[in-house]
Scaffold this motif. Structure first.
Motif, PDB file in Angstrom:
ATOM      1  N   ASN A  50       0.811  -1.227   0.000  1.00  0.00           N
ATOM      2  CA  ASN A  50       0.000   0.000   0.000  1.00  0.00           C
ATOM      3  C   ASN A  50       0.841   1.272   0.000  1.00  0.00           C
ATOM      4  O   ASN A  50       0.500   2.267   0.641  1.00  0.00           O
ATOM      5  N   GLY A  51       1.953   1.234  -0.744  1.00  0.00           N
ATOM      6  CA  GLY A  51       2.773   2.430  -0.891  1.00  0.00           C
ATOM      7  C   GLY A  51       3.643   2.730   0.308  1.00  0.00           C
ATOM      8  O   GLY A  51       3.971   3.895   0.562  1.00  0.00           O
ATOM      9  N   PHE A  52       4.055   1.697   1.026  1.00  0.00           N
ATOM     10  CA  PHE A  52       4.854   1.896   2.238  1.00  0.00           C
ATOM     11  C   PHE A  52       6.150   2.649   1.964  1.00  0.00           C
ATOM     12  O   PHE A  52       6.599   3.440   2.788  1.00  0.00           O
ATOM     13  N   SER A  53       6.776   2.409   0.822  1.00  0.00           N
ATOM     14  CA  SER A  53       8.057   3.046   0.515  1.00  0.00           C
ATOM     15  C   SER A  53       8.186   3.216  -0.985  1.00  0.00           C
ATOM     16  O   SER A  53       7.669   2.421  -1.767  1.00  0.00           O
ATOM     17  N   LYS A  54       8.903   4.258  -1.393  1.00  0.00           N
ATOM     18  CA  LYS A  54       9.162   4.479  -2.811  1.00  0.00           C
ATOM     19  C   LYS A  54      10.341   3.651  -3.316  1.00  0.00           C
ATOM     20  O   LYS A  54      10.596   3.614  -4.523  1.00  0.00           O
ATOM     21  N   THR A  55      11.078   3.052  -2.400  1.00  0.00           N
ATOM     22  CA  THR A  55      12.260   2.276  -2.769  1.00  0.00           C
ATOM     23  C   THR A  55      12.263   0.946  -2.040  1.00  0.00           C
ATOM     24  O   THR A  55      11.604   0.771  -1.014  1.00  0.00           O
ATOM     25  N   VAL A  56      13.014  -0.007  -2.575  1.00  0.00           N
ATOM     26  CA  VAL A  56      13.294  -1.257  -1.893  1.00  0.00           C
ATOM     27  C   VAL A  56      14.766  -1.225  -1.449  1.00  0.00           C
ATOM     28  O   VAL A  56      15.553  -0.441  -1.986  1.00  0.00           O
ATOM     29  N   PRO A  57      15.117  -2.034  -0.443  1.00  0.00           N
ATOM     30  CA  PRO A  57      14.372  -3.148   0.135  1.00  0.00           C
ATOM     31  C   PRO A  57      13.298  -2.716   1.133  1.00  0.00           C
ATOM     32  O   PRO A  57      13.410  -1.673   1.770  1.00  0.00           O
ATOM     33  N   ILE A  58      12.304  -3.578   1.229  1.00  0.00           N
ATOM     34  CA  ILE A  58      11.306  -3.513   2.291  1.00  0.00           C
ATOM     35  C   ILE A  58      11.248  -4.894   2.917  1.00  0.00           C
ATOM     36  O   ILE A  58      11.159  -5.899   2.210  1.00  0.00           O
ATOM     37  N   LEU A  59      11.306  -4.948   4.221  1.00  0.00           N
ATOM     38  CA  LEU A  59      11.187  -6.216   4.935  1.00  0.00           C
ATOM     39  C   LEU A  59       9.883  -6.237   5.707  1.00  0.00           C
ATOM     40  O   LEU A  59       9.589  -5.308   6.465  1.00  0.00           O
ATOM     41  N   ARG A  60       9.091  -7.276   5.494  1.00  0.00           N
ATOM     42  CA  ARG A  60       7.948  -7.553   6.353  1.00  0.00           C
ATOM     43  C   ARG A  60       8.345  -8.675   7.295  1.00  0.00           C
ATOM     44  O   ARG A  60       8.692  -9.780   6.858  1.00  0.00           O
ATOM     45  N   ASP A  61       8.306  -8.393   8.582  1.00  0.00           N
ATOM     46  CA  ASP A  61       8.593  -9.400   9.606  1.00  0.00           C
ATOM     47  C   ASP A  61       7.358  -9.491  10.494  1.00  0.00           C
ATOM     48  O   ASP A  61       7.157  -8.655  11.385  1.00  0.00           O
ATOM     49  N   GLY A  62       6.497 -10.465  10.201  1.00  0.00           N
ATOM     50  CA  GLY A  62       5.225 -10.535  10.902  1.00  0.00           C
ATOM     51  C   GLY A  62       4.357  -9.354  10.525  1.00  0.00           C
ATOM     52  O   GLY A  62       4.086  -9.109   9.360  1.00  0.00           O
ATOM     53  N   GLN A  63       3.948  -8.581  11.513  1.00  0.00           N
ATOM     54  CA  GLN A  63       3.102  -7.412  11.263  1.00  0.00           C
ATOM     55  C   GLN A  63       3.907  -6.135  11.038  1.00  0.00           C
ATOM     56  O   GLN A  63       3.325  -5.077  10.759  1.00  0.00           O
ATOM     57  N   LEU A  64       5.225  -6.235  11.141  1.00  0.00           N
ATOM     58  CA  LEU A  64       6.071  -5.044  11.074  1.00  0.00           C
ATOM     59  C   LEU A  64       6.699  -4.891   9.698  1.00  0.00           C
ATOM     60  O   LEU A  64       7.178  -5.859   9.104  1.00  0.00           O
ATOM     61  N   LEU A  65       6.704  -3.660   9.203  1.00  0.00           N
ATOM     62  CA  LEU A  65       7.378  -3.324   7.957  1.00  0.00           C
ATOM     63  C   LEU A  65       8.558  -2.414   8.255  1.00  0.00           C
ATOM     64  O   LEU A  65       8.448  -1.474   9.053  1.00  0.00           O
ATOM     65  N   VAL A  66       9.704  -2.693   7.593  1.00  0.00           N
ATOM     66  CA  VAL A  66      10.903  -1.875   7.768  1.00  0.00           C
ATOM     67  C   VAL A  66      11.471  -1.571   6.388  1.00  0.00           C
ATOM     68  O   VAL A  66      11.561  -2.460   5.538  1.00  0.00           O
ATOM     69  N   ARG A  67      11.834  -0.322   6.166  1.00  0.00           N
ATOM     70  CA  ARG A  67      12.454   0.090   4.899  1.00  0.00           C
ATOM     71  C   ARG A  67      13.915   0.472   5.161  1.00  0.00           C
ATOM     72  O   ARG A  67      14.318   0.673   6.304  1.00  0.00           O
ATOM     73  N   ASP A  68      14.687   0.576   4.063  1.00  0.00           N
ATOM     74  CA  ASP A  68      16.076   1.022   4.075  1.00  0.00           C
ATOM     75  C   ASP A  68      16.994  -0.085   4.587  1.00  0.00           C
ATOM     76  O   ASP A  68      16.779  -0.641   5.670  1.00  0.00           O
ATOM     77  N   SER A  69      18.021  -0.399   3.818  1.00  0.00           N
ATOM     78  CA  SER A  69      18.883  -1.537   4.135  1.00  0.00           C
ATOM     79  C   SER A  69      19.567  -1.399   5.492  1.00  0.00           C
ATOM     80  O   SER A  69      19.644  -2.369   6.257  1.00  0.00           O
ATOM     81  N   PHE A  70      20.051  -0.204   5.814  1.00  0.00           N
ATOM     82  CA  PHE A  70      20.743  -0.042   7.094  1.00  0.00           C
ATOM     83  C   PHE A  70      19.751  -0.139   8.255  1.00  0.00           C
ATOM     84  O   PHE A  70      20.034  -0.785   9.276  1.00  0.00           O
ATOM     85  N   ASP A  71      18.590   0.464   8.102  1.00  0.00           N
ATOM     86  CA  ASP A  71      17.582   0.373   9.157  1.00  0.00           C
ATOM     87  C   ASP A  71      17.117  -1.070   9.355  1.00  0.00           C
ATOM     88  O   ASP A  71      16.836  -1.493  10.482  1.00  0.00           O
ATOM     89  N   ILE A  72      17.047  -1.817   8.258  1.00  0.00           N
ATOM     90  CA  ILE A  72      16.671  -3.230   8.382  1.00  0.00           C
ATOM     91  C   ILE A  72      17.751  -3.995   9.140  1.00  0.00           C
ATOM     92  O   ILE A  72      17.445  -4.821  10.015  1.00  0.00           O
ATOM     93  N   ALA A  73      19.013  -3.719   8.839  1.00  0.00           N
ATOM     94  CA  ALA A  73      20.103  -4.388   9.562  1.00  0.00           C
ATOM     95  C   ALA A  73      20.059  -4.059  11.050  1.00  0.00           C
ATOM     96  O   ALA A  73      20.238  -4.944  11.905  1.00  0.00           O
ATOM     97  N   LEU A  74      19.813  -2.804  11.384  1.00  0.00           N
ATOM     98  CA  LEU A  74      19.700  -2.419  12.795  1.00  0.00           C
ATOM     99  C   LEU A  74      18.515  -3.124  13.449  1.00  0.00           C
ATOM    100  O   LEU A  74      18.609  -3.585  14.603  1.00  0.00           O
ATOM    101  N   TYR A  75      17.415  -3.207  12.729  1.00  0.00           N
ATOM    102  CA  TYR A  75      16.236  -3.896  13.250  1.00  0.00           C
ATOM    103  C   TYR A  75      16.549  -5.375  13.527  1.00  0.00           C
ATOM    104  O   TYR A  75      16.201  -5.895  14.592  1.00  0.00           O
TER     105      TYR A  75
END
Length: 227
Positions: A50-75
């Motif tokens: 539903n338009g969560f981000s204009k760029t990939v990567p996007i990670l869905r982990d269960g109910q949580l969505l995370v964008r940006d490669s570095f933010d995903i690594a931190l998550y």
């Protein structure tokens, strides 16, 4: 629970090529976390989740969505602390930020010139129109013009990797004896070149090439999943 990694592809979804998405694929493999990868073409990215981000990567982990490669690594590091570390502490996070800066300001601009026409040719017709229009406007040149400069740009790339060569005199990975997220940042950049162009930009005996081969073999050779 199924983790989903949304990544980028051309007309063939079996060949995801985004350097930023490869960082996350390697990070998930490093953590030993199962996931399903869903590559999408450029023009479909704004429609993901539903338009969560204009760029990939996007990670869905269960109910949580995370964008940006570095933010995903931190998550991943914070959420799965019992799994192998991606940073080995605050120093590793600082190292990774530095490597990210080097990669995106010095390495990616050269790789873009080497790969831009090949990327265009990997896309379907709709994405080709989008890609050519946006890239030629940004770069100020026709995509075909970059092919003539490959020899020069390959030499520039080699020179910009000298700091990595220096580090590899002392240790097999940027992370030391084993890889950390810092390794996956530069690996993703060179994997981008490998998949889009098949170009052997460095000699086989170059320390950077040997490091890249070691990275390709990590985690059950996940990096070799795309030939």
């Amino acid at each position: 629970m199924t983790r989903i990694l949304y990544s980028l592809c051309g007309s063939d979804p079996r060949r995801p090529f985004s350097p930023h998405c490869w960082k996350v694929s390697m990070a998930l493999a490093h953590k030993g976390l199962d996931f399903v990868e869903k590559p999408v073409p450029f023009t479909e990215v704004p429609k993901i989740e539903n338009g969560f981000s204009k760029t990939v990567p996007i990670l869905r982990d269960g109910q949580l969505l995370v964008r940006d490669s570095f933010d995903i690594a931190l998550y991943l590091e914070d959420t799965y602390p019992d799994r192998p570390t991606l940073f080995a502490g605050e120093g590793g996070k600082a190292l990774s930020r530095f490597v990210e800066g080097v990669s995106q300001t010095l390495v990616h601009p050269v790789l873009s010139k080497l790969a831009v026409k090949n990327i265009h040719d990997m896309l379907d017709e709709t994405d080709q129109v989008y890609f050519r229009t946006t890239r030629e406007q940004y770069l100020g040149r026709r995509l075909e013009d970059f092919e003539a400069d490959r020899e020069v740009e390959t030499a520039v790339l080699s020179a910009r990797l000298d700091p990595l060569r220096h580090m590899l005199k002392f240790q097999p990975f940027l992370g030391g004896d084993g890889p950390l997220f810092a390794d996956y940042i530069l690996f993703g950049a060179l994997q981008w070149l490998r998949i889009t162009t098949g170009l052997a930009a460095l000699r086989a005996d170059d320390p950077v090439s040997l490091w890249f081969e070691r990275c390709l073999d990590l985690h059950g050779a996940v990096g070799r999943a795309v030939a």
